[in-house]
Scaffold this motif. Sequence first.
Motif, short mmCIF file in Angstrom:
data_model
loop_
_atom_site.label_atom_id
_atom_site.label_comp_id
_atom_site.label_asym_id
_atom_site.label_seq_id
_atom_site.Cartn_x
_atom_site.Cartn_y
_atom_site.Cartn_z
N ALA A 66 17.65 -54.08 -26.05
CA ALA A 66 17.77 -53.95 -27.51
C ALA A 66 19.22 -53.65 -27.85
CB ALA A 66 16.86 -52.85 -28.04
N THR A 67 19.64 -54.09 -29.00
CA THR A 67 21.02 -53.87 -29.44
C THR A 67 21.07 -52.84 -30.57
OG1 THR A 67 20.84 -55.66 -31.06
CG2 THR A 67 21.66 -56.24 -28.86
N LEU A 68 22.28 -52.38 -30.87
CA LEU A 68 22.50 -51.51 -32.03
C LEU A 68 23.25 -52.29 -33.09
CD1 LEU A 68 23.53 -47.90 -30.90
CD2 LEU A 68 21.42 -48.65 -31.97
N ARG A 69 22.69 -52.37 -34.27
CA ARG A 69 23.32 -53.07 -35.38
C ARG A 69 23.16 -52.24 -36.65
NH1 ARG A 69 24.71 -55.25 -31.42
NH2 ARG A 69 24.62 -57.50 -30.88
N PRO A 70 23.88 -51.10 -36.75
CA PRO A 70 23.71 -50.29 -37.97
C PRO A 70 24.10 -51.08 -39.20
CG PRO A 70 25.62 -49.57 -36.69
CD PRO A 70 24.87 -50.54 -35.84
N PRO A 71 23.27 -51.07 -40.23
CA PRO A 71 23.58 -51.86 -41.43
C PRO A 71 24.76 -51.27 -42.19
CG PRO A 71 21.67 -50.46 -41.81
CD PRO A 71 22.01 -50.34 -40.35
N ARG A 72 25.61 -52.14 -42.73
CA ARG A 72 26.72 -51.70 -43.58
C ARG A 72 26.14 -51.51 -44.98
NH1 ARG A 72 32.58 -54.36 -42.89
NH2 ARG A 72 32.08 -53.60 -40.79
N ALA A 73 25.58 -50.32 -45.18
CA ALA A 73 24.83 -49.99 -46.39
C ALA A 73 25.06 -48.52 -46.68
CB ALA A 73 23.35 -50.28 -46.18
N PRO A 74 24.68 -48.03 -47.86
CA PRO A 74 24.86 -46.61 -48.15
C PRO A 74 24.20 -45.73 -47.09
CG PRO A 74 24.31 -47.78 -50.17
CD PRO A 74 24.15 -48.77 -49.04
N ALA A 75 24.91 -44.68 -46.69
CA ALA A 75 24.33 -43.67 -45.80
C ALA A 75 23.40 -42.81 -46.63
CB ALA A 75 25.44 -42.82 -45.18
N PRO A 109 11.25 -42.38 -47.71
CA PRO A 109 11.48 -42.90 -46.36
C PRO A 109 12.91 -42.61 -45.91
CG PRO A 109 10.33 -44.52 -47.71
CD PRO A 109 10.74 -43.41 -48.64
N PRO A 110 13.08 -41.94 -44.78
CA PRO A 110 14.43 -41.54 -44.36
C PRO A 110 15.15 -42.66 -43.62
CG PRO A 110 12.83 -40.74 -42.79
CD PRO A 110 12.04 -41.43 -43.87
N GLN A 111 16.44 -42.50 -43.47
CA GLN A 111 17.24 -43.34 -42.60
C GLN A 111 17.20 -42.70 -41.21
OE1 GLN A 111 21.28 -43.75 -43.94
NE2 GLN A 111 21.72 -45.49 -42.62
N GLU A 112 16.51 -43.35 -40.28
CA GLU A 112 16.29 -42.73 -38.98
C GLU A 112 17.55 -42.80 -38.12
OE1 GLU A 112 13.75 -41.10 -38.20
OE2 GLU A 112 12.20 -41.72 -39.62
N PRO A 113 17.83 -41.73 -37.35
CA PRO A 113 18.95 -41.79 -36.40
C PRO A 113 18.72 -42.91 -35.38
CG PRO A 113 18.15 -39.54 -36.66
CD PRO A 113 17.15 -40.43 -37.33
N LEU A 114 19.80 -43.54 -34.96
CA LEU A 114 19.69 -44.63 -34.00
C LEU A 114 19.47 -44.08 -32.59
CD1 LEU A 114 22.49 -47.04 -35.28
CD2 LEU A 114 20.06 -47.04 -35.82
N VAL A 115 18.90 -44.90 -31.74
CA VAL A 115 18.66 -44.53 -30.35
C VAL A 115 19.90 -44.88 -29.53
CG1 VAL A 115 17.22 -44.90 -28.32
CG2 VAL A 115 16.19 -44.89 -30.61
N HIS A 116 20.49 -43.88 -28.86
CA HIS A 116 21.73 -44.08 -28.11
C HIS A 116 21.51 -43.98 -26.61
CE1 HIS A 116 23.23 -42.60 -32.11
NE2 HIS A 116 24.01 -43.66 -31.94
N ASN A 117 22.20 -44.82 -25.88
CA ASN A 117 22.29 -44.68 -24.43
C ASN A 117 23.45 -43.73 -24.14
OD1 ASN A 117 20.19 -46.48 -23.98
ND2 ASN A 117 21.55 -48.25 -23.83
N VAL A 118 23.14 -42.47 -23.83
CA VAL A 118 24.16 -41.45 -23.64
C VAL A 118 24.25 -41.10 -22.17
CG1 VAL A 118 24.86 -39.11 -24.26
CG2 VAL A 118 23.71 -40.55 -25.94
N GLY A 119 25.48 -41.13 -21.63
CA GLY A 119 25.66 -40.85 -20.21
C GLY A 119 24.88 -41.85 -19.37
#
Length: 377
Positions: free
Chosen positions: A167-176, A149-159
């Motif tokens: 929804a919020t972004l809360r990347p886990p402080r965990a191994p990449a 199971p991969p670590q999926e890229p996060l969804v960004h609001n760009v431009g």
Amino acid sequence: MAVGHDPHTGLHSERGALAGEHPGRAANPVVKAHDLAWLEFEKPDLRRAEAFARDFGFTPVLSTGRELHLRGTDPGAPCVLIRRGARSRFLGPAFRAAARADVLRLAEATGRPVAALPEALGGVVVDLEDPSGLHVRVVSDTDDLPALPPQEPLVHNVGHGAPRANATLRPPRAPALIQRLGHVVLQTTKYRQTLDWYLHNLGMIVSDFLYHAGNRDRGPVMSFIRCDRGTTPADHHTVALTLGPANRYVHSAYQVADLDAMAAGGEHLRERGHRRSWGIGRHIQGSQLFDYWRDPDGFLVEHFSDGDLFDSTLDPGWAPMSASGLAQWGPPATADFLGVRPGRQSLRELRAVFSALREDNEFDAQRLLGLLKVART
């Protein structure tokens, strides 16, 4: 409006070769390697090596006390093999051939035998030696591990795009989580011989050449080389070769999902007491986001993401080498990354300089002055 000064003017390598310069590929290579398969190391403390590997984002698939195999989430063979040894050292890279027939053709051309790999890996191998004395393996038909199971890229609001609403972004402080092995960088005292060896025997092609400023007429001193997959794009570099006073491993790089995974994974590494060497930033040659760390044995390893992909139609770029030209943005390259940090590493390099200047190789006094200039710019 005043236009700010671009410190990278003249450092990018979209400019091509001059008449008579190295073409960056062999006219009739023996085979065309498909990719890097894995890297092999020896280390005295495999328990310590495994602890760092988990923090860095690898998944161990074999741990016997005598041998440690590390993988990413992509399917395929393990990307790092570590054997227990009396001292820490890099043993060499293994390249994946496009087919078994290429292993046989390479063995015939070099006069080397084809052998079976251990049962834990499967497949066959031909063992070679490059002009620097590095052990180089070419393999095929290895057993592929299934994807994790991969670590999926996060969804960004760009431009003005806003795909992430309510929804919020809360990347886990965990191994990449490592996805795959990307590249290895090697220093050699026989740069031109070694470069031509990889181009001729493994069919690799140069993406970018670097030269010492003011000494382009003496030829390049570094090259970023990729696998030739025809019309299928490949990583900007699978191997990078640089001229220096010793034949040695410089660093290896492993792909992660995105910048958030890299940054949050870096915080995890920092909290676990590991030492960042340089980062986070974005390179010029290859364009990838980078973050460099030292493992407990002193090996330099890189998280990267968002790198360039080139097909076989692109010719090499040429650019002067400088420390500031290593990144488009990010902190200045550190003394640790450049190998001039006071300590055992810089002392080893200094001893290597004196030794290399007494020997018959491509590293001479003029090249030393060029390298010192690089570190100051």
